[in-house]
Design a protein around this motif. Structure first.
Motif, PDB file in Angstrom:
ATOM      1  N   ILE A   1       1.816 -20.486 -16.559  1.00  0.00           N
ATOM      2  CA  ILE A   1       1.320 -19.113 -16.441  1.00  0.00           C
ATOM      3  C   ILE A   1       2.209 -18.192 -17.262  1.00  0.00           C
ATOM      4  CG2 ILE A   1       0.860 -17.200 -14.864  1.00  0.00           C
ATOM      5  CD1 ILE A   1       0.461 -19.385 -12.671  1.00  0.00           C
ATOM      6  N   ALA A   2       1.598 -17.475 -18.181  1.00  0.00           N
ATOM      7  CA  ALA A   2       2.346 -16.553 -19.046  1.00  0.00           C
ATOM      8  C   ALA A   2       2.922 -15.399 -18.224  1.00  0.00           C
ATOM      9  CB  ALA A   2       1.427 -16.008 -20.135  1.00  0.00           C
ATOM     10  N   SER A   3       4.114 -14.969 -18.600  1.00  0.00           N
ATOM     11  CA  SER A   3       4.792 -13.922 -17.832  1.00  0.00           C
ATOM     12  C   SER A   3       4.076 -12.572 -17.896  1.00  0.00           C
ATOM     13  CB  SER A   3       6.239 -13.762 -18.312  1.00  0.00           C
ATOM     14  OG  SER A   3       6.262 -13.386 -19.670  1.00  0.00           O
ATOM     15  N   ASP A   4       3.203 -12.367 -18.868  1.00  0.00           N
ATOM     16  CA  ASP A   4       2.472 -11.100 -18.930  1.00  0.00           C
ATOM     17  C   ASP A   4       1.257 -11.074 -18.005  1.00  0.00           C
ATOM     18  OD1 ASP A   4       0.871 -12.866 -20.349  1.00  0.00           O
ATOM     19  OD2 ASP A   4       0.527 -11.500 -22.035  1.00  0.00           O
ATOM     20  N   ARG A   5       1.033 -12.157 -17.261  1.00  0.00           N
ATOM     21  CA  ARG A   5      -0.101 -12.216 -16.337  1.00  0.00           C
ATOM     22  C   ARG A   5       0.270 -11.798 -14.918  1.00  0.00           C
ATOM     23  NH1 ARG A   5      -3.743 -16.784 -16.416  1.00  0.00           N
ATOM     24  NH2 ARG A   5      -4.908 -15.302 -15.185  1.00  0.00           N
ATOM     25  N   TYR A   6       1.549 -11.540 -14.646  1.00  0.00           N
ATOM     26  CA  TYR A   6       1.969 -11.165 -13.294  1.00  0.00           C
ATOM     27  C   TYR A   6       3.117 -10.174 -13.342  1.00  0.00           C
ATOM     28  CZ  TYR A   6       5.716 -14.555 -14.074  1.00  0.00           C
ATOM     29  OH  TYR A   6       6.790 -15.231 -14.581  1.00  0.00           O
ATOM     30  N   THR A   7       3.232  -9.430 -12.259  1.00  0.00           N
ATOM     31  CA  THR A   7       4.338  -8.497 -12.078  1.00  0.00           C
ATOM     32  C   THR A   7       5.013  -8.827 -10.760  1.00  0.00           C
ATOM     33  OG1 THR A   7       3.180  -6.756 -13.278  1.00  0.00           O
ATOM     34  CG2 THR A   7       4.959  -6.059 -11.808  1.00  0.00           C
ATOM     35  N   MET A   8       6.298  -9.071 -10.807  1.00  0.00           N
ATOM     36  CA  MET A   8       7.028  -9.368  -9.584  1.00  0.00           C
ATOM     37  C   MET A   8       7.351  -8.075  -8.839  1.00  0.00           C
ATOM     38  SD  MET A   8      10.681 -10.684  -8.410  1.00  0.00           S
ATOM     39  CE  MET A   8      11.281  -9.163  -8.938  1.00  0.00           C
ATOM     40  N   VAL A   9       7.122  -8.086  -7.539  1.00  0.00           N
ATOM     41  CA  VAL A   9       7.479  -6.972  -6.672  1.00  0.00           C
ATOM     42  C   VAL A   9       8.508  -7.501  -5.677  1.00  0.00           C
ATOM     43  CG1 VAL A   9       6.651  -5.279  -4.991  1.00  0.00           C
ATOM     44  CG2 VAL A   9       5.167  -5.987  -6.901  1.00  0.00           C
ATOM     45  N   PRO A  10       9.792  -7.154  -5.854  1.00  0.00           N
ATOM     46  CA  PRO A  10      10.795  -7.635  -4.905  1.00  0.00           C
ATOM     47  C   PRO A  10      10.652  -6.887  -3.578  1.00  0.00           C
ATOM     48  CG  PRO A  10      11.818  -6.217  -6.544  1.00  0.00           C
ATOM     49  CD  PRO A  10      10.363  -6.338  -6.910  1.00  0.00           C
ATOM     50  N   GLY A  11      10.429  -7.625  -2.525  1.00  0.00           N
ATOM     51  CA  GLY A  11      10.254  -6.987  -1.226  1.00  0.00           C
ATOM     52  C   GLY A  11      10.189  -8.015  -0.126  1.00  0.00           C
ATOM     53  N   THR A  12       9.866  -7.551   1.047  1.00  0.00           N
ATOM     54  CA  THR A  12       9.776  -8.441   2.191  1.00  0.00           C
ATOM     55  C   THR A  12       8.535  -8.103   3.006  1.00  0.00           C
ATOM     56  OG1 THR A  12      10.935  -9.299   4.133  1.00  0.00           O
ATOM     57  CG2 THR A  12      11.309  -6.975   3.577  1.00  0.00           C
ATOM     58  N   LEU A  13       7.874  -9.112   3.457  1.00  0.00           N
ATOM     59  CA  LEU A  13       6.609  -8.960   4.162  1.00  0.00           C
ATOM     60  C   LEU A  13       6.767  -8.243   5.502  1.00  0.00           C
ATOM     61  CD1 LEU A  13       3.634  -9.913   3.890  1.00  0.00           C
ATOM     62  CD2 LEU A  13       4.294 -11.898   5.231  1.00  0.00           C
ATOM     63  N   ASP A  14       7.898  -8.452   6.170  1.00  0.00           N
ATOM     64  CA  ASP A  14       8.041  -7.970   7.540  1.00  0.00           C
ATOM     65  C   ASP A  14       8.721  -6.608   7.666  1.00  0.00           C
ATOM     66  OD1 ASP A  14      10.439  -9.095   6.718  1.00  0.00           O
ATOM     67  OD2 ASP A  14      10.936  -9.897   8.694  1.00  0.00           O
ATOM     68  N   ALA A  15       8.773  -5.849   6.563  1.00  0.00           N
ATOM     69  CA  ALA A  15       9.312  -4.487   6.608  1.00  0.00           C
ATOM     70  C   ALA A  15       8.208  -3.503   6.250  1.00  0.00           C
ATOM     71  CB  ALA A  15      10.480  -4.340   5.629  1.00  0.00           C
ATOM     72  N   PRO A  16       8.202  -2.330   6.856  1.00  0.00           N
ATOM     73  CA  PRO A  16       7.197  -1.328   6.481  1.00  0.00           C
ATOM     74  C   PRO A  16       7.185  -1.105   4.965  1.00  0.00           C
ATOM     75  CG  PRO A  16       8.442  -0.592   8.391  1.00  0.00           C
ATOM     76  CD  PRO A  16       9.131  -1.834   7.874  1.00  0.00           C
ATOM     77  N   ASP A  17       6.001  -0.988   4.394  1.00  0.00           N
ATOM     78  CA  ASP A  17       5.831  -0.810   2.945  1.00  0.00           C
ATOM     79  C   ASP A  17       6.536  -1.904   2.151  1.00  0.00           C
ATOM     80  OD1 ASP A  17       4.219   1.465   3.153  1.00  0.00           O
ATOM     81  OD2 ASP A  17       5.956   2.806   3.149  1.00  0.00           O
ATOM     82  N   PHE A  18       6.656  -3.093   2.743  1.00  0.00           N
ATOM     83  CA  PHE A  18       7.296  -4.249   2.101  1.00  0.00           C
ATOM     84  C   PHE A  18       8.744  -3.966   1.710  1.00  0.00           C
ATOM     85  CE2 PHE A  18       2.733  -4.534   0.747  1.00  0.00           C
ATOM     86  CZ  PHE A  18       2.384  -5.515   1.665  1.00  0.00           C
ATOM     87  N   GLY A  19       9.359  -2.944   2.318  1.00  0.00           N
ATOM     88  CA  GLY A  19      10.726  -2.581   1.988  1.00  0.00           C
ATOM     89  C   GLY A  19      10.838  -1.771   0.705  1.00  0.00           C
ATOM     90  N   LEU A  20       9.713  -1.335   0.168  1.00  0.00           N
ATOM     91  CA  LEU A  20       9.705  -0.536  -1.061  1.00  0.00           C
ATOM     92  C   LEU A  20       9.939   0.934  -0.729  1.00  0.00           C
ATOM     93  CD1 LEU A  20       6.488  -2.074  -2.665  1.00  0.00           C
ATOM     94  CD2 LEU A  20       8.872  -2.696  -3.153  1.00  0.00           C
TER      95      LEU A  20
END
Length: 181
Positions: A25-44
């Motif tokens: 999978i080419a790197s231009d096909r995705y954007t990484m979002v660093p976060g966590t599922l169990d925090a409000p707003d994914f910790g963002l």
């Protein structure tokens, strides 16, 4: 495609990039979002969460705590926090949800099982109970969603070829209007 990745001992970016390269999978096909599922707003922070919600129309939720050594209460608590975050995000983004559940919602003997909401049963694992709780929360949320109960995932790698993939059932939730929370 946006991929929420929890930053653990090694960098989230490195882990995601390694998986993408392994699967071609080419790197231009995705954007990484660093976060966590169990925090409000994914910790963002608020602006990042708002920008993400403005960019997403469909959410695929396949995260789960699969450490069967974790107690049932802890597994249920983690799953509930994550599901609350995902459902609120779907509502904020006006996005529909695809949730990967499991045939662990059913007893390991008997069947076939009906395409209806699963109920807790004696000696269910924390994992199965967490999946039932998540399915229940999704149905009660008012979010347009599909719940897919998978029995087994098979993965193609460069070294092995898999010839089959089984899915025990699929449960579709009726689309309804998102409620304000």
């Amino acid at each position: 495609m946006y991929c929420l990745v929890r930053d653990k001992n090694r960098g989230a970016r490195d882990r995601l990039d390694e998986v993408a390269v392994r699967h071609g999978i080419a790197s231009d096909r995705y954007t990484m979002v660093p976060g966590t599922l169990d925090a409000p707003d994914f910790g963002l922070d608020a602006s990042a969460a708002k920008a993400l919600a403005a960019s997403v129309r469909q959410v695929i939720h396949c995260a789960a705590m699969v450490n069967l050594a974790i107690g049932r209460t802890e597994m249920l608590d983690w799953s509930a926090r994550g599901m609350d975050t995902v459902l609120q995000f779907c509502c904020d983004a006006n996005a529909d949800l695809r949730f990967t559940s499991s045939s662990s919602v059913f007893p390991d003997r008997g069947g076939p099982w009906p395409e209806t909401p699963a109920k807790l049963w004696d000696n269910i694992t924390g994992y199965g109970a967490a999946k039932i709780a998540a399915e229940t929360a999704i149905r009660a949320s008012g979010i347009s969603a599909a719940i897919v109960r998978c029995r087994r995932f098979m993965i193609w790698t460069r070294r092995t070829r898999v010839t089959s993939m089984k899915s025990s059932s699929r449960h579709l939730c009726e689309p309804v209007t998102c409620r304000n929370r």
